[in-house]
Scaffold this active site. Structure first.
Site, mmCIF file in Angstrom:
data_model
loop_
_atom_site.group_PDB
_atom_site.id
_atom_site.type_symbol
_atom_site.label_atom_id
_atom_site.label_comp_id
_atom_site.label_asym_id
_atom_site.label_seq_id
_atom_site.Cartn_x
_atom_site.Cartn_y
_atom_site.Cartn_z
ATOM 1 N N HIS A 207 -21.496 -30.330 40.992
ATOM 2 C CA HIS A 207 -20.950 -31.580 40.437
ATOM 3 C C HIS A 207 -20.045 -31.605 39.381
ATOM 4 O O HIS A 207 -19.746 -32.300 38.976
ATOM 5 C CB HIS A 207 -20.460 -32.387 41.254
ATOM 6 C CG HIS A 207 -20.982 -32.756 42.288
ATOM 7 N ND1 HIS A 207 -22.101 -33.880 43.081
ATOM 8 C CD2 HIS A 207 -20.737 -32.040 43.513
ATOM 9 C CE1 HIS A 207 -21.743 -33.743 44.479
ATOM 10 N NE2 HIS A 207 -20.962 -32.644 44.585
ATOM 11 N N HIS B 153 -20.425 -25.290 51.907
ATOM 12 C CA HIS B 153 -20.453 -25.731 53.130
ATOM 13 C C HIS B 153 -20.426 -24.620 54.018
ATOM 14 O O HIS B 153 -20.993 -25.884 55.322
ATOM 15 C CB HIS B 153 -18.845 -27.226 53.051
ATOM 16 C CG HIS B 153 -19.121 -28.174 52.421
ATOM 17 N ND1 HIS B 153 -18.320 -29.156 52.755
ATOM 18 C CD2 HIS B 153 -19.475 -28.886 51.412
ATOM 19 C CE1 HIS B 153 -18.720 -30.042 52.283
ATOM 20 N NE2 HIS B 153 -19.077 -29.736 51.391
ATOM 21 N N ARG C 257 -17.010 -24.900 45.982
ATOM 22 C CA ARG C 257 -18.028 -26.142 47.871
ATOM 23 C C ARG C 257 -17.156 -25.125 48.577
ATOM 24 O O ARG C 257 -18.213 -25.732 49.802
ATOM 25 C CB ARG C 257 -17.012 -27.405 47.633
ATOM 26 C CG ARG C 257 -17.234 -28.703 48.435
ATOM 27 C CD ARG C 257 -16.214 -29.748 47.997
ATOM 28 N NE ARG C 257 -16.658 -30.569 48.450
ATOM 29 C CZ ARG C 257 -16.312 -31.391 49.583
ATOM 30 N NH1 ARG C 257 -14.975 -31.355 49.742
ATOM 31 N NH2 ARG C 257 -16.565 -32.178 50.349
ATOM 32 N N ASN D 166 -15.193 -31.827 55.514
ATOM 33 C CA ASN D 166 -14.714 -31.252 55.683
ATOM 34 C C ASN D 166 -13.155 -31.490 55.580
ATOM 35 O O ASN D 166 -12.213 -30.778 54.591
ATOM 36 C CB ASN D 166 -14.695 -29.776 56.098
ATOM 37 C CG ASN D 166 -15.777 -29.268 55.990
ATOM 38 O OD1 ASN D 166 -16.570 -29.533 54.945
ATOM 39 N ND2 ASN D 166 -16.370 -28.518 57.629
#
Length: 396
Positions: free
Chosen positions: A271, A144, A140, A172
């Site tokens: 996910h 990001h 992740r 975040n």
């Protein structure tokens, strides 16, 4: 009559060459047709050589041969010049790109730091063995990072007096984790190859290894990224799709990064691992209509209408610590944890692909790997851009 004529590209033999206007050809100046056909070799009297400047005569065989050799050399030189010009035209944009940064490469560290991939793999293996969720966290983090001004490790920078970084941006803060894992790997890489491997490349390798260590696919990581000199909290807030995003928003935001709807649906399969905070899925489990009632009730038990923002729930309830295609099966059962997840299977353009992935783990794995390579190539800093940080948390 033998002539050489220019046609803008090369000199070639031809049989059409008019005599100079000041002189008329006589029959003796022409090659005798019957002699030629009988195999005889007539003695040339006057031959005209036509070049760009016109025609002129050569009275002697030796002069003709010398001229032919000169013409041949000119022709070869002209060919060489044309070749060099063509090469220059073809290579000029590539050379310009190299000066500006150039492409990423699979062999970027093969000579300068051949052990880097083994070091990163060992560091990630240790981290995932200690906590399997960490694999999802590093994956992740890479996502990001890449979606905010490219894959440049800007997400790793702490705030400074001159800029407010990305760590405390809405998507975040209290969410992205694993910075200490990257720090530890960076320290090991620095010990082996000082000031050579960027934090951006370490993060790209770590994300690949995280997926593979959790049972997912592997892929070749292109390397050569450099590290950003700054970071932007506002850019992080603006460029990362939220858990309440619609399908149209997802397609648009991924498309703005050069990623297709298929890439988006494949990357959303990340996910299949990890956990989420109640604050990110509260509205989904309490208010959405397109949700399995039993699943909604289960999640409401630990995520009430108010309070409990930090309570965690697995994003994939079936196999929360295994990288597989169960995520898509959940969507088909209306058990997507985020509103944005269920948007991929809600009567829209991605329904058919979700069905395929749910029944074909190999197809999902292959598409996910390809999409990760494409995501890893979003606006990297290369060449003389940015720097190779010695400490991933601050600029040199």
């Amino acid at each position: 009559m033998l002539c050489f004529c220019s046609d803008h590209h090369h000199y070639s033999p031809t049989l059409i060459c008019p005599p100079p206007p000041s002189r008329q050809l006589t029959p003796r100046a022409l090659v005798n047709q019957s002699s030629a056909s009988s195999g005889e070799h007539p003695t040339p009297r006057t031959l005209y050589i036509h070049l760009a400047s016109g025609c002129f005569s050569v009275s002697h065989r030796t002069k003709l041969l010398a001229l032919c050799r000169s013409a041949r050399k000119l022709r070869e030189m002209a060919t060489a010049v044309r070749c060099l010009l063509t090469v220059a035209v073809v290579l000029s944009p590539l050379l310009a790109g190299g000066a500006a940064g150039g492409p990423l490469s699979t062999s970027f560290y093969s000579k300068r730091c051949p052990s880097v991939q083994g070091i990163v793999r060992a560091g990630m293996a240790s981290a995932v063995a200690a906590e399997r969720r960490m694999g999802a966290s590093i994956l992740r983090m890479f996502f990001h990072d890449c979606f905010v001004n490219g894959c440049d490790a800007s997400i790793l920078l702490d705030d400074t007096p001159t800029f407010t970084g990305e760590k405390n941006a809405g998507p975040n803060a209290n969410s992205v984790r694993g910075y200490e894992v990257i720090d530890a790997i960076k320290a090991q890489v620095e010990a082996a190859c000082n000031a050579t491997v960027s934090c951006a490349d370490i993060l790209a390798l770590a994300a690949r290894d995280a997926v593979n260590l959790l049972g997912g696919p592997t892929w070749t990581v292109y390397l050569g990224r450099r590290d950003a000199l700054t970071a932007s909290q506002s850019d992080a807030n603006a460029n990362l799709p939220g858990p309440g995003s619609s399908l149209a928003t997802l397609v648009s935001m991924f498309g703005s990064k050069g990623l297709s709807p298929r890439d988006m649906t494949a990357l959303s399969g990340a996910h299949t691992v990890g956990q989420a905070r109640c604050a990110t899925f509260r509205d989904r489990v309490h208010n959405d209509a397109n949700i399995n009632a039993t699943f909604a009730s289960l999640r409401q038990q630990t995520c009430p209408q108010a309070g409990g923002d930090a309570a965690l729930a697995p994003i994939d309830a079936q196999t929360p610590e295994a990288f597989d295609n169960a995520y898509y099966q959940n969507l088909m059962s209306r058990q997507g944890l985020f509103h944005s997840d269920q948007e991929l299977f809600n009567g829209g353009s991605q329904d058919a692909l979700v069905r395929k992935y749910s029944g074909n783990a190999g197809m999902f794995a292959a598409d996910f790997a390809k999409a990760m390579v494409r995501m890893g190539a979003i606006s990297p800093l290369t060449g003389a851009q940015g720097e190779v940080r010695l400490n991933c948390r601050k600029v040199n």
